[in-house]
Motif scaffolding. Structure first.
Motif, mmCIF file in Angstrom:
data_model
loop_
_atom_site.group_PDB
_atom_site.id
_atom_site.type_symbol
_atom_site.label_atom_id
_atom_site.label_comp_id
_atom_site.label_asym_id
_atom_site.label_seq_id
_atom_site.Cartn_x
_atom_site.Cartn_y
_atom_site.Cartn_z
ATOM 1 N N GLY A 19 0.853 -1.188 0.000
ATOM 2 C CA GLY A 19 0.000 0.000 0.000
ATOM 3 C C GLY A 19 0.885 1.232 0.000
ATOM 4 O O GLY A 19 1.820 1.352 -0.800
ATOM 5 N N ASN A 21 2.777 2.029 2.534
ATOM 6 C CA ASN A 21 3.843 1.851 3.538
ATOM 7 C C ASN A 21 5.115 1.260 2.946
ATOM 8 O O ASN A 21 5.071 0.215 2.296
ATOM 9 N N VAL A 23 7.518 -0.936 3.987
ATOM 10 C CA VAL A 23 7.493 -1.860 5.124
ATOM 11 C C VAL A 23 8.874 -2.454 5.386
ATOM 12 O O VAL A 23 9.310 -2.572 6.530
ATOM 13 N N PRO A 42 9.643 -5.284 17.436
ATOM 14 C CA PRO A 42 8.284 -4.997 17.884
ATOM 15 C C PRO A 42 7.254 -5.236 16.777
ATOM 16 O O PRO A 42 7.614 -5.344 15.599
ATOM 17 N N GLY A 44 4.823 -4.925 13.879
ATOM 18 C CA GLY A 44 4.749 -4.001 12.747
ATOM 19 C C GLY A 44 6.097 -3.602 12.157
ATOM 20 O O GLY A 44 6.153 -2.801 11.234
ATOM 21 N N CYS A 45 7.193 -4.166 12.641
ATOM 22 C CA CYS A 45 8.521 -3.729 12.156
ATOM 23 C C CYS A 45 8.913 -4.402 10.839
ATOM 24 O O CYS A 45 9.944 -4.070 10.264
ATOM 25 N N GLY A 46 8.102 -5.366 10.375
ATOM 26 C CA GLY A 46 8.368 -5.960 9.061
ATOM 27 C C GLY A 46 8.918 -7.386 9.090
ATOM 28 O O GLY A 46 9.409 -7.878 8.076
ATOM 29 N N GLU A 164 6.668 -16.774 14.380
ATOM 30 C CA GLU A 164 6.099 -16.783 15.736
ATOM 31 C C GLU A 164 5.507 -18.159 16.050
ATOM 32 O O GLU A 164 4.336 -18.258 16.414
ATOM 33 N N HIS A 197 8.752 -11.852 18.605
ATOM 34 C CA HIS A 197 8.920 -10.542 19.251
ATOM 35 C C HIS A 197 9.311 -10.751 20.709
ATOM 36 O O HIS A 197 9.354 -9.808 21.492
HETATM 37 N N1 LIG Z 1 -1.183 -5.451 2.700
HETATM 38 C C1 LIG Z 1 -0.691 -4.433 3.405
HETATM 39 N N2 LIG Z 1 -0.905 -3.154 3.034
HETATM 40 C C2 LIG Z 1 -0.381 -2.121 3.741
HETATM 41 N N3 LIG Z 1 0.378 -2.271 4.846
HETATM 42 C C3 LIG Z 1 0.613 -3.521 5.260
HETATM 43 C C4 LIG Z 1 0.105 -4.678 4.587
HETATM 44 N N4 LIG Z 1 0.518 -5.782 5.227
HETATM 45 C C5 LIG Z 1 1.250 -5.343 6.276
HETATM 46 N N5 LIG Z 1 1.306 -4.003 6.302
HETATM 47 C C6 LIG Z 1 2.033 -3.175 7.279
HETATM 48 O O1 LIG Z 1 3.401 -3.491 7.215
HETATM 49 C C7 LIG Z 1 3.983 -3.384 8.492
HETATM 50 C C8 LIG Z 1 4.809 -4.620 8.783
HETATM 51 O O2 LIG Z 1 3.967 -5.748 8.839
HETATM 52 P P1 LIG Z 1 4.520 -7.181 9.280
HETATM 53 O O3 LIG Z 1 3.369 -8.114 9.252
HETATM 54 O O4 LIG Z 1 5.698 -7.526 8.460
HETATM 55 O O5 LIG Z 1 4.972 -6.868 10.773
HETATM 56 P P2 LIG Z 1 5.546 -7.838 11.893
HETATM 57 O O6 LIG Z 1 6.886 -7.332 12.283
HETATM 58 O O7 LIG Z 1 5.451 -9.251 11.445
HETATM 59 O O8 LIG Z 1 4.556 -7.564 13.108
HETATM 60 P P3 LIG Z 1 3.873 -8.575 14.180
HETATM 61 O O9 LIG Z 1 4.900 -8.793 15.284
HETATM 62 O O10 LIG Z 1 2.694 -7.787 14.697
HETATM 63 O O11 LIG Z 1 3.474 -9.833 13.474
HETATM 64 C C9 LIG Z 1 2.845 -3.135 9.459
HETATM 65 O O12 LIG Z 1 2.832 -1.770 9.793
HETATM 66 C C10 LIG Z 1 1.619 -3.498 8.674
HETATM 67 O O13 LIG Z 1 0.518 -2.716 9.072
#
Ligand SMILES: Nc1ncnc2c1ncn2[C@@H]1O[C@H](COP(=O)(O)OP(=O)(O)OP(=O)(O)O)[C@@H](O)[C@H]1O
Ligand SMILES: [Mg+2]
Length: 392
Positions: A19, A21, A23, A42, A44-46, A164, A197
């Motif tokens: 989208g 972002n 990421v 944490p 949302g860090c990707g 996870e 995490h």
């Molecule tokens: N399809 C998408 N469109 C827009 N943003 C997205 C999409 N998928 C994920 N994101 C954003 O990308 C960022 C990273 O997502 P990701 O799932 O990789 O995080 P994560 O580190 O695995 O987090 P968690 O510990 O919560 O699983 C987040 O801010 C999420 O909102």
């Protein structure tokens, strides 16, 4: 690419927008063959986004992924020598444990006897022989998790990807299963990327840990270095328990927080860092704090009192108020009773400025050292994100 890494995983400058972002913003990382690497960070860090790109479930915007010296960036998941365990298990409810585990091998049209042998061996490995003919609905959470793991292991992947994988287990089972995963992973020497995490989990099972924040890797180190020498303020705050306060360096120690409380630190080199009179973010582990009864020394400026204590059974964590607005956390033995005034000193500390590690002390050897070739500070104050002096 180095000869050492050609058998392992090599990720180079991976980027992904989802989208609006950005990421994943340029992840580079190598894992040697048979190494277990954690992506820790944490929400949302990707982490998941990175793992999905490694598994081929998401295509990177740029960057490359190679495994065993072969570029797999463009390969679909089923053509990669990888197996992924998803967080929610994703077991087939209508199939028995045996059939769940055998499914991938049947897709590959292996001979029936070989499928039987391999499924039996892997079920034995994860201690699930007794549940072979049961359906997932008749299994505990931990057993379901082990089925998901068996289903990946039976494929004998070159690279195991775990997202996870223990998040839905209770604390005791979590520890048991993570030790099982580590044991199996080491025995079979499967290169593994493990997303979590949970820093305890990462510190206890990893060969190396990549701490992620905002789509980037902050630090990639073995667990001991990560814990003892966090290279950034972010990592210092994220990994393990740390006191982080604003402070200044003075002769014989530090003055901390808005109260300017003097805390001794036995580090001869540290004094050189007081020259500019500027503030640092001063970080020290709870186990590096000494708290002792003040006895008759109640006139010392650094006396304080234990305001709170939390028992952890074999040790207790205490909050020591050393000033009106300044507190320090520390560990004490289970039987130490400090009801009166106490004195506090710090054995080892780290100094951060602008988010980066500038100095780590080694009081045991009487020598500290600047980090990263940094020269002595020139008087810059802390950034606005510096802590206010109270404990986080
Ligand atoms: N399809 C998408 N469109 C827009 N943003 C997205 C999409 N998928 C994920 N994101 C954003 O990308 C960022 C990273 O997502 P990701 O799932 O990789 O995080 P994560 O580190 O695995 O987090 P968690 O510990 O919560 O699983 C987040 O801010 C999420 O909102
Ligand atoms: Mg995730």
């Amino acid at each position: 690419m180095s000869a050492q890494n050609t058998q392992g995983l090599e990720i180079s400058n991976l980027m992904k927008r989802l989208g609006d972002n950005a990421v994943v913003k340029g992840i580079s990382l190598t894992a040697r063959r048979g190494e277990l690497v954690c992506l820790l960070g944490p929400s949302g860090c990707g982490k998941t986004t990175t793992l999905r790109m490694i598994g081929g479930f998401l295509s990177p915007d740029s960057g490359s992924i190679s495994l065993g010296g072969l570029d797999i960036t463009e390969l679909p998941p089923e053509r990669r020598p990888t197996a992924m365990v998803f967080q929610n298990y994703a077991l087939w409810p209508h199939m028995t444990v045996y059939k769940n585990v055998a499914f991938g091998l049947r897709l590959r049209r292996l001979p029936k006897t070989e499928i039987n042998d391999r499924v039996d061996a892997v079920l034995k490995m994860v201690n699930l022989v007794h549940a072979k003919d049961r359906h997932p609905g008749a299994l505990s959470g931990g057993e379901q998790q082990r089925v998901a793991l068996a289903r990946a292991l039976v494929l004998e992947p070159q690279l195991l990807l775990l997202d996870e994988p223990l998040s839905n287990l209770d604390a005791k089972l979590r520890v048991e299963v993570r030790e099982e995963i580590r044991e199996i992973q080491q025995r079979l020497a499967i290169t593994t990327v493990f997303v979590t995490h949970d820093q305890d989990e990462a510190l206890s099972i990893s060969d190396r840990i990549a701490v992620m924040s905002g789509g980037r890797i902050e630090q990639y180190s073995d667990p001991d270095s990560l814990y003892r020498r966090p290279e950034s303020r972010f990592v210092a705050g994220f990994v393990g328990s740390m006191n982080i306060l604003s402070g200044r360096i003075v002769a014989g120690g530090i003055t901390l927080g808005p109260d300017g409380v003097f805390i001794p630190c036995d580090d001869a080199v540290l004094a050189n860092y007081g020259g500019d009179g500027g503030e640092w973010e001063v970080a020290f582990r709870l186990e590096d704090v000494d708290v002792q009864s003040a006895g008759g020394l109640t006139s010392l400026p650094h006396r304080g009192s234990v305001a709170r204590q939390v028992s952890h059974g074999h040790f207790k964590e205490v909050l020591v108020e050393v000033g009106e607005h300044t507190s320090i956390r520390a560990y004490l033995g289970p039987d130490v009773d400090l009801s009166g005034p106490v004195v506090v000193s710090v054995r080892r500390l780290l100094l951060y400025r602008d988010g980066a590690l500038c100095y780590e002390s080694h009081p045991a050897s009487g020598r500290g050292q600047p980090t990263g070739g940094e020269s002595l500070p020139g008087g810059a104050g802390l950034t606005s994100s510096s802590p206010s002096g109270s404990l986080r």
